[in-house]
Design a protein around this motif. Structure first.
Motif, mmCIF file in Angstrom:
data_model
loop_
_atom_site.group_PDB
_atom_site.id
_atom_site.type_symbol
_atom_site.label_atom_id
_atom_site.label_comp_id
_atom_site.label_asym_id
_atom_site.label_seq_id
_atom_site.Cartn_x
_atom_site.Cartn_y
_atom_site.Cartn_z
ATOM 1 N N ARG A 4 2.511 4.989 -34.355
ATOM 2 C CA ARG A 4 2.863 3.821 -35.156
ATOM 3 C C ARG A 4 4.336 3.504 -34.990
ATOM 4 O O ARG A 4 5.161 4.399 -34.866
ATOM 5 N N LYS A 5 4.647 2.229 -35.024
ATOM 6 C CA LYS A 5 6.038 1.804 -34.967
ATOM 7 C C LYS A 5 6.670 2.048 -36.326
ATOM 8 O O LYS A 5 6.091 1.747 -37.360
ATOM 9 N N ILE A 7 9.051 1.741 -39.594
ATOM 10 C CA ILE A 7 9.458 0.603 -40.401
ATOM 11 C C ILE A 7 10.981 0.472 -40.407
ATOM 12 O O ILE A 7 11.513 -0.614 -40.346
ATOM 13 N N MET A 8 11.674 1.598 -40.469
ATOM 14 C CA MET A 8 13.134 1.574 -40.467
ATOM 15 C C MET A 8 13.648 1.591 -39.029
ATOM 16 O O MET A 8 13.126 2.313 -38.195
ATOM 17 N N SER A 9 14.677 0.822 -38.784
ATOM 18 C CA SER A 9 15.279 0.826 -37.456
ATOM 19 C C SER A 9 15.981 2.161 -37.227
ATOM 20 O O SER A 9 16.358 2.867 -38.176
ATOM 21 N N HIS A 10 16.143 2.493 -35.968
ATOM 22 C CA HIS A 10 16.826 3.733 -35.611
ATOM 23 C C HIS A 10 18.248 3.727 -36.164
ATOM 24 O O HIS A 10 18.727 4.735 -36.687
#
Length: 59
Positions: A4-5, A7-10
């Motif tokens: 899954r991608k 939700i929070m950006s890196h």
């Protein structure tokens, strides 16, 4: 098995980890090396940040 991608950006995850004081662990061991408590605190902090961004914060 698909991944899954997140939700929070890196970048956001790194920012919060630095703020909470465990970014050194992330650098040394990766995200799997952080404690469950740190992961929970990271989620709490992200939620707090998101709630502040909501218009008419009537929560």
């Amino acid at each position: 098995m698909s991944r899954r991608k997140g939700i929070m950006s890196h970048q956001l995850k790194e920012e919060i980890a630095k703020e909470l004081g465990f970014y050194d662990v992330v650098q040394q061991e990766g995200w799997g090396g952080i404690k469950a408590r740190d992961a929970g605190n990271m989620v709490k902090r992200a939620i707090e940040m998101a709630e502040r961004q909501l218009p008419n914060n009537n929560l």
